[in-house]
Write a protein that holds these residues in place. Structure first.
Motif, PDB file in Angstrom:
ATOM      1  N   TYR A 188      27.009  28.718  13.403  1.00 26.55           N
ATOM      2  CA  TYR A 188      27.698  27.941  14.426  1.00 26.55           C
ATOM      3  C   TYR A 188      26.763  27.680  15.611  1.00 26.55           C
ATOM      4  CZ  TYR A 188      31.675  29.861  11.808  1.00 26.55           C
ATOM      5  OH  TYR A 188      32.546  30.254  10.825  1.00 26.55           O
ATOM      6  N   ASP A 189      26.911  26.510  16.213  1.00 30.07           N
ATOM      7  CA  ASP A 189      26.065  26.131  17.347  1.00 30.07           C
ATOM      8  C   ASP A 189      26.713  26.664  18.626  1.00 30.07           C
ATOM      9  OD1 ASP A 189      24.316  25.010  19.085  1.00 30.07           O
ATOM     10  OD2 ASP A 189      24.660  22.935  18.466  1.00 30.07           O
ATOM     11  N   MET A 190      26.438  27.939  18.925  1.00 29.90           N
ATOM     12  CA  MET A 190      27.161  28.631  19.991  1.00 29.90           C
ATOM     13  C   MET A 190      26.971  28.017  21.368  1.00 29.90           C
ATOM     14  SD  MET A 190      28.641  30.739  18.053  1.00 29.90           S
ATOM     15  CE  MET A 190      29.596  31.307  19.453  1.00 29.90           C
ATOM     16  N   GLN A 192      27.173  25.104  22.345  1.00 27.44           N
ATOM     17  CA  GLN A 192      28.163  24.064  22.656  1.00 27.44           C
ATOM     18  C   GLN A 192      29.388  24.637  23.365  1.00 27.44           C
ATOM     19  OE1 GLN A 192      27.160  21.135  22.285  1.00 27.44           O
ATOM     20  NE2 GLN A 192      25.534  21.306  20.763  1.00 27.44           N
ATOM     21  N   LEU A 193      29.703  25.906  23.058  1.00 32.66           N
ATOM     22  CA  LEU A 193      30.876  26.539  23.668  1.00 32.66           C
ATOM     23  C   LEU A 193      30.785  26.614  25.182  1.00 32.66           C
ATOM     24  CD1 LEU A 193      31.659  29.728  21.579  1.00 32.66           C
ATOM     25  CD2 LEU A 193      32.932  27.591  21.689  1.00 32.66           C
ATOM     26  N   PHE A 194      29.585  26.917  25.659  1.00 31.95           N
ATOM     27  CA  PHE A 194      29.447  27.243  27.078  1.00 31.95           C
ATOM     28  C   PHE A 194      29.195  26.016  27.948  1.00 31.95           C
ATOM     29  CE2 PHE A 194      28.140  30.855  24.448  1.00 31.95           C
ATOM     30  CZ  PHE A 194      29.098  31.771  24.843  1.00 31.95           C
ATOM     31  N   GLY A 196      30.028  22.754  29.602  1.00 32.79           N
ATOM     32  CA  GLY A 196      31.293  22.124  29.980  1.00 32.79           C
ATOM     33  C   GLY A 196      32.459  23.084  30.107  1.00 32.79           C
ATOM     34  N   ALA A 197      32.217  24.401  29.998  1.00 30.04           N
ATOM     35  CA  ALA A 197      33.329  25.362  30.070  1.00 30.04           C
ATOM     36  C   ALA A 197      33.554  25.877  31.489  1.00 30.04           C
ATOM     37  CB  ALA A 197      33.093  26.522  29.103  1.00 30.04           C
ATOM     38  N   LEU A 201      33.880  30.900  30.010  1.00 28.16           N
ATOM     39  CA  LEU A 201      33.635  31.569  28.724  1.00 28.16           C
ATOM     40  C   LEU A 201      32.376  32.422  28.740  1.00 28.16           C
ATOM     41  CD1 LEU A 201      34.489  28.625  26.263  1.00 28.16           C
ATOM     42  CD2 LEU A 201      35.992  30.460  27.065  1.00 28.16           C
ATOM     43  N   LEU A 446      40.288  30.052  22.304  1.00 28.21           N
ATOM     44  CA  LEU A 446      38.868  30.222  22.575  1.00 28.21           C
ATOM     45  C   LEU A 446      38.659  31.106  23.799  1.00 28.21           C
ATOM     46  CD1 LEU A 446      36.518  28.975  21.098  1.00 28.21           C
ATOM     47  CD2 LEU A 446      36.505  27.123  22.753  1.00 28.21           C
ATOM     48  N   LEU A 450      36.790  34.830  23.756  1.00 27.27           N
ATOM     49  CA  LEU A 450      35.505  35.068  24.405  1.00 27.27           C
ATOM     50  C   LEU A 450      35.624  35.837  25.716  1.00 27.27           C
ATOM     51  CD1 LEU A 450      33.664  31.738  23.643  1.00 27.27           C
ATOM     52  CD2 LEU A 450      33.254  33.981  22.685  1.00 27.27           C
TER      53      LEU A 450
END
Lengths: 462, 462
Positions: A188-190, A192-194, A196-197, A201, A446, A450
């Motif tokens: 997974y391309d982690m 990307q989660l952070f 814009g969060a 997160l 999500l 996290l």
């Protein structure tokens, strides 16, 4: 106890709790949001950030990460409870490396955007992220809000410029994802989660950014068009003819030009005669001026534009951009205004502007809509100036009702209620009305996965 | 019971359980992976997918989503337990809409990539995703593996082409994220989760894709260079001079050209004299041939290239690309080979190739390394042909030992053990040795949050 431990982690000079030092960090520059904090810590290393988060996690104390505090949605200021620790990334401002041949650089979260741009320039490279606050905003904040700006049409948003991230997670663990790979399908391309969060997160502490060749032969033009619909046709034609050379494409209504010329000293109409709408565009690369001139000529012959000027030199180009950048200031001098940073599909811009203007005019006759923005990206700043003769306070009191009307119009065209400014506190509640319960459920899943104890920037986004 | 329910959902013609129909869906085309299934369902709508997932979730039965089954890592075939339901997306192959002025299209997961390319072409637009399997691979699979291909240098990977997604979640809920916005900061960007997740977090059923202006004045050139290091310098110079016009940049060793000329009928050396390395590049846009010719001339004068040819017409350009695409086939005819799809930072490519070649040669003297690939993206296909005189089986038996050596070299340059083919079953275990426990922990957290009962493509990726 926790506060003592935090002071110990960052050492003398790494924290503040006096009102004078704290004050600029506790409210936004538009003064829309303000809060209180028992302590601001300014770590100087990722390890210190990790220790701070670990200590806060153990104590169950909330953390509000803050960069340059240039946000507009209350995403980076603490609440009024005086319990949330303010984590300033300002001291983590090293440029770790710049690679000319790899077209990449590694920067810490607290680097000022303009400093990063200059460091790229020094090795003859270009960081395309560019926005009004670039002299004081920090890259960690830019990434946490997935900032947009003026070059999105060609280079994408902040997200598209990130190859790697370093993030301190909610338990204080450091995730080292500082890769500089253009292709990577290993799990997974982690990162990307952070992006814009908004710090909810994890805390971004560093990033590997993509650089680009410096644009050459930059050309700026100003066109008069009959309507937003014509502007969309012009955009499509220009993209076909200039392809990636088209770098910026801004739509401006005549009312905005009128406000600027009236209120801002030394400003004048680029085209003497008034037309209903204008486009300010910039192209670069290729063999330069000839391409652009040919394209504009053929557009004009086809009746898509009503008048065209091309800046003859850098000074003329800057004068055109100054007009564009002065719109907000001029609007402020014209009285109170209600602002909406929204986006719709590019080919719905004309219909959206018309529908939203009709709807707000029905609610308050004589409002003066100033809809402008990065139309190449579908991003409209749908701003509304108060009717002539109204008291400002009366108009501002209509904020929520008008916002609802504008966002309903946005939703009816499949748009977004926040194009490039994020959610923060400002749009947190209203987001629930414009995203499905399934999507909101996913976001909450999500967040819970996290940050199970909810210590990272609580009360923002979700 | 479950199987009857599934048959009922898709209706007659929507399922298969006979060996003949199932067979092509149960093993990969390289025959590396194969499995069994009690039932293959081929839903024709998102609602049917949702009902299938709901039924399987209730029964605790695993689902393996499958597109064109062109993967190389065993990500889309069931295991051998004969318990996993195979979910083929092939019948969801409608192009829902194409918008010329918005530069977007909405497609269902089962659309063949070449069909989508053609639909874009029909309205004078361009979908840049292009790869060897495009005649049979499906867009759902392309997105689920974040496919790369030949145009990444200019347009990015599959991820960069996605504006919106529709996904069936692990509980059967449908997330409708089919937006076509270029800027959207309204909450977490959920679509990023599902792209590249190989069907383990949700089933992609449709996507909104970005289109581009059609590249014009396409020019293809073939350069002889002294070393990969020179190729990197050429890449940097070409990017500076041509900017976004540079569309593809492939590095090819002389050994590859030798293999092709020896084994593939009607192939011949583009440059008669042999040089150690070559670059195949493509540029487009701008005013075309003049720009490229000028740039190549100046490179040659600076001693960065040893010989240069520019294709004079489409036929010559195609012949150059045929050479490049024939490398895998030629290598197969030369004997057994061990393949490694890896990436490193662009400016480490020369050092990586040298270090990896040294290391594998130390392990097995006389191996013949054929390192080629999309060097503009840092993506090297580090393939190794068996030593002359060895039995194929003996060489293949060295697979794991050699892979470890190559991946160690990759890791020492901060690279990725999978550049564009994904993880699937092939690299699932070895990934654990090349990603930190914190990163693997994050991936597992994500998997657990989104698919708590582990029914989506279990045994893949994490």
């Amino acid at each position: 106890m926790l506060l003592d431990r935090l002071k110990e982690i960052v050492g003398p000079g790494g924290w503040a709790d006096d009102e004078e030092t704290l004050q600029p960090h506790l409210s936004e520059w538009r003064d829309s949001y303000s809060g209180r904090t028992p302590l601001m810590v300014s770590p100087s290393s990722t390890t210190q950030v990790s220790e701070i988060v670990k200590a806060c996690a153990a104590a169950g104390t909330a953390i509000v990460p803050q960069g340059g505090n240039t946000g507009l949605c209350g995403g980076a200021v603490p609440d009024s409870s005086n319990t949330q620790v303010l984590l300033s990334l300002a001291k983590m401002n090293r440029i770790r490396s710049v690679s000319r041949n790899d077209f990449t650089m590694e920067v810490e979260a607290g680097c000022i955007l303009a400093t990063i741009q200059a460091a790229a320039e020094e090795v003859d490279r270009f960081l395309p992220l560019s926005l009004a606050a670039e002299g004081s905003c920090q890259i960690g904040g830019n990434l946490s809000t997935n900032a947009g700006g003026i070059n999105v049409l060609r280079y994408g948003t902040a997200r598209d410029l990130v190859l790697g991230l370093e993030v301190v997670l909610a338990d204080g663990d450091i995730w080292d994802g500082m890769r500089s790979l253009r292709k990577d399908t290993s799990g997974y391309d982690m990162k990307q989660l952070f992006i814009g969060a908004e710090g909810t997160l994890g805390v971004i502490t560093a990033a590997t950014l993509r650089l680009f060749p410096k644009p050459r032969n930059r050309q700026t033009a100003f066109l008069a068009v009959g309507s937003p619909s014509d502007a969309i046709d012009v955009l499509a034609r220009m993209r076909e003819e200039l392809s990636d050379q088209l770098q910026a494409f801004e739509l401006i209504p005549d009312r905005a030009i009128r406000f600027v010329c009236q209120h801002i000293p030394n400003s004048r109409r680029p085209i003497e005669k008034a037309y209903p709408w204008y486009v300010l565009l910039e192209a670069s690369g290729g063999s330069g001026s000839d391409d652009l001139q040919d394209s504009l000529m053929s557009l004009h012959e086809d009746g898509l534009t009503q008048d065209v000027i091309i800046a003859k030199n850098e000074a003329e180009a800057m004068a055109l951009w100054r007009l564009r950048h002065a719109i907000s200031e001029a609007q402020k001098l014209e009285g109170a205004s209600l602002k909406h940073d929204v986006s719709v599909p590019v080919n719905a811009i004309d219909r959206f502007i018309a529908a939203a203007e009709d709807a707000v005019s029905a609610a308050i006759p004589d409002v003066r809509v100033v809809a402008f923005g990065h139309v190449g990206d579908g991003n409209v700043h749908f701003n509304i100036s108060q009717p002539v003769g109204w008291r400002s306070a009366d108009f501002v009191a209509e904020r929520d009702r008008i916002a609802r009307i504008v966002y309903d119009a946005v939703a009816s065209f499949g748009g977004s209620i926040s194009a490039e400014h994020g959610i923060g506190q400002l749009k947190k509640d209203i987001l629930c009305d414009y995203r499905s319960s399934i999507e909101l459920g996913l976001m909450r899943t999500l967040k819970k996965a996290l940050d199970p104890n909810g210590i990272l920037n609580p009360g923002k986004v979700v």
